[in-house]
Design an enzyme around this catalytic site. Sequence first.
Site, mmCIF file in Angstrom:
data_model
loop_
_atom_site.group_PDB
_atom_site.id
_atom_site.type_symbol
_atom_site.label_atom_id
_atom_site.label_comp_id
_atom_site.label_asym_id
_atom_site.label_seq_id
_atom_site.Cartn_x
_atom_site.Cartn_y
_atom_site.Cartn_z
ATOM 1 N N GLU A 154 -1.637 -7.855 9.813
ATOM 2 C CA GLU A 154 -2.312 -8.867 8.985
ATOM 3 C C GLU A 154 -2.277 -10.283 9.559
ATOM 4 O O GLU A 154 -1.933 -11.234 8.862
ATOM 5 C CB GLU A 154 -1.715 -8.872 7.573
ATOM 6 C CG GLU A 154 -1.791 -7.513 6.889
ATOM 7 C CD GLU A 154 -1.190 -7.504 5.483
ATOM 8 O OE1 GLU A 154 -0.610 -8.516 5.064
ATOM 9 O OE2 GLU A 154 -1.304 -6.470 4.815
ATOM 10 N N GLU A 260 -3.141 3.044 5.325
ATOM 11 C CA GLU A 260 -2.482 2.825 4.025
ATOM 12 C C GLU A 260 -3.435 3.210 2.894
ATOM 13 O O GLU A 260 -3.555 2.512 1.890
ATOM 14 C CB GLU A 260 -2.058 1.352 3.882
ATOM 15 C CG GLU A 260 -1.164 0.883 5.015
ATOM 16 C CD GLU A 260 -0.675 -0.558 4.865
ATOM 17 O OE1 GLU A 260 -0.821 -1.146 3.784
ATOM 18 O OE2 GLU A 260 -0.135 -1.080 5.853
HETATM 19 C C1 XIL Z 1 3.944 -3.040 0.369
HETATM 20 C C2 XIL Z 1 4.901 -2.025 -0.228
HETATM 21 O O1 XIL Z 1 4.178 -0.886 -0.611
HETATM 22 C C3 XIL Z 1 5.624 -2.623 -1.399
HETATM 23 O O2 XIL Z 1 6.632 -1.739 -1.867
HETATM 24 C C4 XIL Z 1 6.256 -3.973 -1.022
HETATM 25 O O3 XIL Z 1 6.791 -4.562 -2.168
HETATM 26 C C5 XIL Z 1 5.228 -4.888 -0.407
HETATM 27 O O4 XIL Z 1 4.605 -4.240 0.689
HETATM 28 N N1 XIL Z 1 -0.004 -4.012 3.392
HETATM 29 C C6 XIL Z 1 1.038 -3.566 4.173
HETATM 30 C C7 XIL Z 1 2.186 -2.878 3.553
HETATM 31 O O5 XIL Z 1 0.956 -3.652 5.402
HETATM 32 O O6 XIL Z 1 3.375 -3.078 4.254
HETATM 33 C C8 XIL Z 1 2.350 -3.297 2.114
HETATM 34 O O7 XIL Z 1 3.374 -2.517 1.542
HETATM 35 C C9 XIL Z 1 1.044 -3.145 1.362
HETATM 36 C C10 XIL Z 1 -0.019 -4.017 1.953
#
Ligand code: XIL
Length: 346
Positions: A154, A260
Amino acid sequence: MQRIKYTLLLFIILMACKKREYNSCSDDIGLYKLAKYPIGYAIDYSNLINDVNYSKLASEQFNSVTAENAFKAEYLAPAEGFYDFREADSIVVFAKRNNQRVHGHTLIWHQQIPNWIKEFNGTSNDWELLYKIYIQTVVLHFKDKVAAWDVVNEAVNEDGTLRSSIWKEKIGNTYIEKAFKYVQEVDNNVLLFYNDYNLESNTTKRNAVIQLLNNLKLKGIKVNGIGMQMHVSIVSPEMSQIATAIKQVTDNHYQLHLSELDVSVNPNSNDILLTNNLANKQASLLAGIVQLYNQIETKYQYGITFWGITDRYSWIRSYYNRIDFPLLYDDNYLPKPAYCAVKNHL
Ligand code: XIL
């Protein structure tokens, strides 16, 4: 005899009432067994050790795993000079026992950074050292255990500019290229990914990411793939946008990780239940995504990873503080139409 009959009838009626509005399907065969590419999930350490329903599905359905949090700096480096690999290592052991590939997520990110780093006071040389040592310590620890790293997560804004973050501020604009270089210096086999959200919907952002990575490659820096997070919803994006994004990534010779994936059914934060209609919309979107992914050349198919297993533990509920049902299994660990759609199209 009559009484037994009535009891039986009552039981059947009760079961019928309990039946969900939406249709389900069997999950006897693990999803990964049906797929020609790895099928992954994000694992949460505390659910893994506390919830047998969860660990059962984790071990039976998937052959790739990403730690939802345990590989992030906040967890791996909780204090200056101190690393804590216990949770991450347990996940690696679980993965190995179940023949699952481990995807490393994530080395450099503007979030989930421990306080000691946020508060670190040092010269630019000290920062350089901190940066390099953190990256290389973690990569060396997991050498031969993880297949790939989300080296940077990101880093690009929606308008295509570089996001401001502690790393950009302290290391400078070259922090991305340095991260990729530092990983490669200590592990020449691990695959190197850049991971981000909205790449499937925002052309400006996607163009900027691809240009940034192409520039790194021109400089001789290894970049193997792109993770499109795919936190999508039943409202957007359009399937055609996803198709364009996939094509652009693979046309530029990057392996593609749908890294994701989850499909929100409540992006506008209403008070909702999971109706048949919503569950089916979610299912058909997933069917479309899987079909698109199937068409990619094998060499670019790094795999599809779902950001969790059951709606019960989805990050969306806590992070955005709204009711939602974004995953393949419902709150009671039953496969949803989303699961059936994925299964039927793999
Ligand atoms: C999220 C997790 O799922 C949560 O448990 C945590 O509180 C915050 O991070 N993009 C990403 C992930 O790259 O690492 C994130 O994961 C969700 C958004």
